[in-house]
Write an enzyme that holds these catalytic residues in place. Structure first.
Site, mmCIF file in Angstrom:
data_model
loop_
_atom_site.group_PDB
_atom_site.id
_atom_site.type_symbol
_atom_site.label_atom_id
_atom_site.label_comp_id
_atom_site.label_asym_id
_atom_site.label_seq_id
_atom_site.Cartn_x
_atom_site.Cartn_y
_atom_site.Cartn_z
ATOM 1 N N CYS A 32 0.835 -1.207 0.000
ATOM 2 C CA CYS A 32 0.000 0.000 0.000
ATOM 3 C C CYS A 32 0.867 1.254 0.000
ATOM 4 O O CYS A 32 1.562 1.551 0.984
ATOM 5 C CB CYS A 32 -0.925 -0.030 1.220
ATOM 6 S SG CYS A 32 -1.822 1.507 1.519
ATOM 7 N N CYS A 35 0.006 3.904 2.671
ATOM 8 C CA CYS A 35 0.446 3.412 3.992
ATOM 9 C C CYS A 35 1.903 3.788 4.240
ATOM 10 O O CYS A 35 2.275 4.218 5.335
ATOM 11 C CB CYS A 35 0.291 1.895 4.079
ATOM 12 S SG CYS A 35 -1.398 1.282 3.866
#
Length: 316
Positions: A32, A35
């Protein structure tokens, strides 16, 4: 220096929730991009605000801990959840550093007030509720109780309410810190769960009033009926006419004299896919026709909350 705890199991996370007043959880994935972008901000917050048994920062890899992600309904990446006394108080979806910082700072201020006032602190402190020892292989899953759907029947409204019995603080000998029955000794509580559970044991804490010379003080439960997967609370007439999933008789030897807690050991095979419990106290000890419940803990395993593909969310 960052003190982030990497969560390796559901039981580890449950233990942290039970032993830290505030827990911040970062549900992320290695693949991600957002993230990774917000990770340095999260580490800075952890470095500045972490306090033992007060504020704990965690990271949960959703690919490795899929059960936890499902249990808390994480369907997008990143998702940050903030817990206070094992209850979700805030959820931030996406890499929004301003929202995350503001939410964490607010709770940090609250934790500081508790410290400064000599308040109740975390469940792992001297003021925390001990309850009974957890059985091997199972964890405290009380955090899965949906407190917004709790219902009580025949309780004295001048005392505590349904949420009171799920606090992680040590029970005080005050009416406002427990639930008492009202017109007679029968008391019923309906507790829905946020996810499907396997329920192994129920810990029930009720202070012993026998040391007091007062016939009006409420007593501990003596006979308890447990029902599963009801859509709402039963009426007392319904409960009398509906077979309980299990009926449990308690005697004096079942109550731990140090913690005033009894373990309601369930027939585990009957409690495998539980979405709600109804706890019906049918009889109390003594002759005063009143019953009290100070704390309730649910012990078992968490199951799935919902299916769905986890997607990443950008910060735009």
């Amino acid at each position: 220096m960052s003190q982030i705890v990497e969560i390796q199991s559901t039981s580890q996370f449950s233990t942290l929730l039970a032993n830290s007043t505030i827990v911040v959880a970062d549900f992320y994935a290695d693949w991600c991009g957002p993230c990774k972008a917000i990770a340095p901000i999260y580490e800075q917050l952890s470095a500045h605000l972490s306090k033992p048994n007060k504020i704990t920062f965690t990271k949960i890899n959703t690919d490795n801990q899929q059960e936890l992600a499902r249990s808390y309904g994480v369907t997008a990446m990143p998702t940050f959840m903030i817990f206070k006394n094992a209850r979700v108080t805030d959820t931030i979806r996406g890499a929004d550093k301003n929202k995350l910082s503001a939410a964490v700072q607010k709770l940090a201020e609250e934790a500081g007030k508790v410290d400064g006032d000599g308040g109740e602190g975390s469940s792992g402190s001297s003021s925390g509720w001990i309850g009974a020892e957890l059985p091997r292989g199972y964890s405290d899953v009380t955090s899965q109780v949906d407190v917004t759907g709790l219902e009580l029947l025949n309780w004295d409204s001048s005392g505590g309410n349904a949420r009171t019995v799920f606090q992680t603080t040590k029970a005080k000998n005050e009416r406002s810190d427990r639930v008492e029955s009202d017109t007679d000794e029968q008391l019923m509580i309906f507790m829905p769960f946020q996810s499907m559970l396997k329920v192994h044991t129920i810990h029930l804490t009720s202070q012993n009033p026998t040391e007091e010379e007062d016939d009006e003080l409420p007593s501990r439960p003596k006979l308890v009926k447990v029902y599963i997967n009801r859509p709402s609370i039963l009426s007392f007439d319904e409960a009398e006419g509906t077979p309980a999933t299990q009926e449990i008789a308690l005697s004096e030897k079942d109550w731990d004299p140090k913690t005033n807690t009894a373990k309601l050991e369930l027939r585990f095979v009957k409690f495998q896919n539980v979405t709600s419990l109804v706890l019906f106290v049918v009889e109390s000890e003594g002759d005063n026709e009143k019953v009290r419940v100070d704390r309730i803990r649910i012990v078992g395993e968490t199951g799935e909350k919902r299916d769905g593909k986890i997607e990443k969310i950008s910060d735009e």
